[in-house]
Design a protein around this motif. Structure first.
Motif, PDB file in Angstrom:
ATOM      1  N   MET A   1     -11.725   5.754   3.589  1.00  0.00           N
ATOM      2  CA  MET A   1     -10.702   4.749   3.892  1.00  0.00           C
ATOM      3  C   MET A   1      -9.323   5.323   3.598  1.00  0.00           C
ATOM      4  SD  MET A   1     -10.471   0.829   2.529  1.00  0.00           S
ATOM      5  CE  MET A   1      -9.095  -0.241   2.972  1.00  0.00           C
ATOM      6  N   ASP A   2      -8.368   5.078   4.500  1.00  0.00           N
ATOM      7  CA  ASP A   2      -6.987   5.506   4.297  1.00  0.00           C
ATOM      8  C   ASP A   2      -6.276   4.459   3.451  1.00  0.00           C
ATOM      9  OD1 ASP A   2      -4.425   6.415   4.370  1.00  0.00           O
ATOM     10  OD2 ASP A   2      -4.135   6.154   6.533  1.00  0.00           O
ATOM     11  N   TRP A   3      -5.887   4.844   2.243  1.00  0.00           N
ATOM     12  CA  TRP A   3      -5.296   3.890   1.305  1.00  0.00           C
ATOM     13  C   TRP A   3      -3.776   3.816   1.402  1.00  0.00           C
ATOM     14  CZ3 TRP A   3      -8.014   0.300  -1.039  1.00  0.00           C
ATOM     15  CH2 TRP A   3      -9.405   0.504  -1.183  1.00  0.00           C
ATOM     16  N   SER A   4      -3.169   4.543   2.333  1.00  0.00           N
ATOM     17  CA  SER A   4      -1.707   4.581   2.392  1.00  0.00           C
ATOM     18  C   SER A   4      -1.116   3.219   2.738  1.00  0.00           C
ATOM     19  CB  SER A   4      -1.240   5.640   3.396  1.00  0.00           C
ATOM     20  OG  SER A   4      -1.797   5.398   4.682  1.00  0.00           O
ATOM     21  N   ALA A   5      -1.745   2.478   3.658  1.00  0.00           N
ATOM     22  CA  ALA A   5      -1.228   1.159   4.017  1.00  0.00           C
ATOM     23  C   ALA A   5      -1.369   0.194   2.843  1.00  0.00           C
ATOM     24  CB  ALA A   5      -1.958   0.624   5.245  1.00  0.00           C
ATOM     25  N   PHE A   6      -2.458   0.300   2.117  1.00  0.00           N
ATOM     26  CA  PHE A   6      -2.660  -0.528   0.927  1.00  0.00           C
ATOM     27  C   PHE A   6      -1.596  -0.205  -0.113  1.00  0.00           C
ATOM     28  CE2 PHE A   6      -4.879  -1.616  -3.073  1.00  0.00           C
ATOM     29  CZ  PHE A   6      -5.336  -2.891  -2.778  1.00  0.00           C
ATOM     30  N   ARG A   7      -1.346   1.065  -0.330  1.00  0.00           N
ATOM     31  CA  ARG A   7      -0.358   1.496  -1.315  1.00  0.00           C
ATOM     32  C   ARG A   7       1.049   1.013  -0.953  1.00  0.00           C
ATOM     33  NH1 ARG A   7       0.585   5.267  -5.342  1.00  0.00           N
ATOM     34  NH2 ARG A   7       2.553   6.403  -5.255  1.00  0.00           N
ATOM     35  N   ALA A   8       1.325   0.914   0.340  1.00  0.00           N
ATOM     36  CA  ALA A   8       2.651   0.492   0.792  1.00  0.00           C
ATOM     37  C   ALA A   8       2.975  -0.940   0.372  1.00  0.00           C
ATOM     38  CB  ALA A   8       2.749   0.625   2.308  1.00  0.00           C
ATOM     39  N   GLN A   9       1.962  -1.704  -0.055  1.00  0.00           N
ATOM     40  CA  GLN A   9       2.166  -3.084  -0.488  1.00  0.00           C
ATOM     41  C   GLN A   9       2.625  -3.190  -1.941  1.00  0.00           C
ATOM     42  OE1 GLN A   9       1.873  -5.647   1.726  1.00  0.00           O
ATOM     43  NE2 GLN A   9       1.478  -4.037   3.224  1.00  0.00           N
ATOM     44  N   PHE A  10       2.811  -2.034  -2.611  1.00  0.00           N
ATOM     45  CA  PHE A  10       3.121  -2.061  -4.048  1.00  0.00           C
ATOM     46  C   PHE A  10       4.475  -1.404  -4.311  1.00  0.00           C
ATOM     47  CE2 PHE A  10      -1.358  -2.681  -3.737  1.00  0.00           C
ATOM     48  CZ  PHE A  10      -1.653  -3.582  -4.744  1.00  0.00           C
ATOM     49  N   PRO A  11       5.531  -2.203  -4.413  1.00  0.00           N
ATOM     50  CA  PRO A  11       6.863  -1.649  -4.682  1.00  0.00           C
ATOM     51  C   PRO A  11       6.933  -0.835  -5.964  1.00  0.00           C
ATOM     52  CG  PRO A  11       7.020  -3.952  -4.007  1.00  0.00           C
ATOM     53  CD  PRO A  11       5.561  -3.662  -4.215  1.00  0.00           C
ATOM     54  N   VAL A  12       6.069  -1.145  -6.930  1.00  0.00           N
ATOM     55  CA  VAL A  12       6.092  -0.434  -8.209  1.00  0.00           C
ATOM     56  C   VAL A  12       5.891   1.060  -8.026  1.00  0.00           C
ATOM     57  CG1 VAL A  12       3.609  -0.603  -8.714  1.00  0.00           C
ATOM     58  CG2 VAL A  12       5.258  -0.573 -10.602  1.00  0.00           C
ATOM     59  N   ALA A  13       5.204   1.452  -6.950  1.00  0.00           N
ATOM     60  CA  ALA A  13       4.885   2.864  -6.739  1.00  0.00           C
ATOM     61  C   ALA A  13       6.129   3.714  -6.501  1.00  0.00           C
ATOM     62  CB  ALA A  13       3.912   3.009  -5.565  1.00  0.00           C
ATOM     63  N   SER A  14       7.230   3.073  -6.125  1.00  0.00           N
ATOM     64  CA  SER A  14       8.468   3.835  -5.903  1.00  0.00           C
ATOM     65  C   SER A  14       9.213   4.096  -7.205  1.00  0.00           C
ATOM     66  CB  SER A  14       9.382   3.094  -4.927  1.00  0.00           C
ATOM     67  OG  SER A  14       9.827   1.859  -5.496  1.00  0.00           O
ATOM     68  N   THR A  15       8.808   3.426  -8.276  1.00  0.00           N
ATOM     69  CA  THR A  15       9.506   3.556  -9.559  1.00  0.00           C
ATOM     70  C   THR A  15       8.630   4.155 -10.652  1.00  0.00           C
ATOM     71  OG1 THR A  15      10.746   1.555  -8.987  1.00  0.00           O
ATOM     72  CG2 THR A  15      10.845   2.292 -11.284  1.00  0.00           C
ATOM     73  N   TRP A  16       7.376   3.705 -10.699  1.00  0.00           N
ATOM     74  CA  TRP A  16       6.472   4.095 -11.776  1.00  0.00           C
ATOM     75  C   TRP A  16       5.197   4.741 -11.223  1.00  0.00           C
ATOM     76  CZ3 TRP A  16       7.214   3.275 -17.069  1.00  0.00           C
ATOM     77  CH2 TRP A  16       8.299   2.476 -17.417  1.00  0.00           C
ATOM     78  N   ALA A  17       4.627   5.622 -12.027  1.00  0.00           N
ATOM     79  CA  ALA A  17       3.217   5.956 -11.871  1.00  0.00           C
ATOM     80  C   ALA A  17       2.509   4.925 -12.734  1.00  0.00           C
ATOM     81  CB  ALA A  17       2.924   7.373 -12.339  1.00  0.00           C
ATOM     82  N   PHE A  18       2.129   3.817 -12.120  1.00  0.00           N
ATOM     83  CA  PHE A  18       1.629   2.681 -12.886  1.00  0.00           C
ATOM     84  C   PHE A  18       0.116   2.782 -13.028  1.00  0.00           C
ATOM     85  CE2 PHE A  18       0.358  -1.498 -14.126  1.00  0.00           C
ATOM     86  CZ  PHE A  18       1.399  -1.929 -14.946  1.00  0.00           C
TER      87      PHE A  18
END
Length: 373
Positions: A1-18
């Motif tokens: 499964m390509d998780w890139s579209a799922f990841r795009a739903q999480f603004p936190v990813a642009s600031t933190w390695a959460f």
């Protein structure tokens, strides 16, 4: 499964390695949008829009029932926190003096204190110690006797990450005629729980961890045959069969789990929680589980190669999204401090570093964590 579209739903990813979803998760964009929509509607319409939002609540209940495969949507009720769902059973169970409840020594405090609070009713708490990083079902069996009425466990233990064999524990409870309660907060959203397959009598989970919702909005489940046997607590206007008949006093409780929704609903929280549920269910819980296991396996392999000690069990049926680690030289608080300074969110529990990635995280973020210390 390509998780890139799922990841795009999480603004936190642009600031933190959460990497701390076992604590309080960041909200995905659909949940944020749902909160905004509710606030704007309430500001513009007040009570006149309530029916629309109540329909939304009914929809979210259906999603939650689908999540745990409840026989009926009304077997699921909304809780303000996991503690409330635990209290429904702890305070409502038909105890007699001399009865006991069995629980694991490493349970989160919210799954210990409500049971300890029953001593005035003559209820004994029997605590099962861990064997290193796991809880042995044989030890649970030994702790039970003919006065054991309830077994309460976390589906995944918060500090060690040990994942319980709920099917085996449920079978043991059925064999002993013991009520089986599950604190599901560290599992739901990643690991499927099917209450029709697994003989769980009740469960509860707030939505702010792996379910990716806001705090204060979660779900509980009570098996239908137990509804009349548990004394209802928190009874209010919403507990009865005719909750809209405000000027008619008719004390007939709902014949399902809805009787434990006594007061006003956390409508904004439930609305946002529903958006997160839709995101997870559309991705597929099995897919989410597979991805989280991939990430935690990768982390354990890389950490071990760098000299870390992996405390968590990584046996196939015991591994979870929580990895408990010990650094070769640094205490956990120092690791946590260095990570926060580097824009990495992890946590510390039981003197160990706790890392808990979700499906939108990447191997690169795990490498970034290891490089930071």
């Amino acid at each position: 499964m390509d998780w890139s579209a799922f990841r795009a739903q999480f603004p936190v990813a642009s600031t933190w390695a959460f990497l701390d979803h076992a604590a309080v998760a960041p909200l995905p964009t659909p949940a944020v949008t749902a909160l905004h929509d509710y606030a704007q509607s309430l500001a513009a319409n007040g009570i006149t829009a309530y029916r629309e939002w109540f329909h939304r609540l009914t929809h979210v209940r259906g999603l939650a029932a689908r999540l745990v495969n409840a026989p009926h949507a009304d077997d699921v009720y909304f809780v303000p926190n996991t503690t409330h769902g635990i209290g429904v059973v702890a305070e409502g169970f038909p105890w007699t003096p001399g009865d006991n409840v069995v629980l694991a020594a490493e349970e989160y405090p919210s799954n210990q204190y409500p049971w300890m609070n029953l001593t005035h009713r003559g209820v004994e708490v029997r605590i099962v110690p861990s064997r290193g990083n796991r809880i042995a079902i044989d030890d649970v069996r030994v702790a039970m006797n003919d006065r054991t009425r309830v077994l309460t466990v976390s589906a995944v233990e918060f500090a060690s990450g040990f994942r319980q064999d709920l099917d085996a524990l449920g079978a043991l409870c059925r064999e002993r005629d013991v009520f089986f309660f599950v604190d599901a907060i560290q599992a739901l959203g990643v690991f499927p729980i099917d209450v029709q397959r697994t003989p769980i009598d009740a469960l509860a989970a707030d939505g702010h961890k792996w379910l990716l919702g806001p705090e204060g909005a979660g779900i509980g489940f009570v098996r239908r045959e137990w509804v009349e046997r548990l004394h209802p607590i928190g009874v209010g206007a919403n507990s009865v069969v005719s909750p809209w008949a405000f000027t008619t006093i008719d004390f007939r409780l709902k014949p399902h789990a809805g009787r434990w929704e006594g007061g006003a609903y956390n409508m904004p929280g439930i609305t946002a929680f529903g958006a997160s549920l839709e995101l997870l269910l559309n991705a597929g819980t099995e897919n989410v589980q597979r991805r989280v296991i991939e990430l935690t396996d990768y982390l354990c392999d890389r950490a071990t190669a760098l000299g870390w000690i992996v405390f968590s069990s990584r046996e196939e049926n015991e591994k979870s999204g929580i990895v408990s680690l010990t650094h070769p030289t640094l205490p956990s608080d120092e690791v946590l401090s260095r990570c926060r300074a580097a824009g990495i969110a992890v946590n510390s529990r039981a003197g160990r570093v706790r890392v808990s990635p979700h499906a939108y995280n990447t191997e690169g973020e795990l490498d970034r964590f290891l490089a930071a210390v």
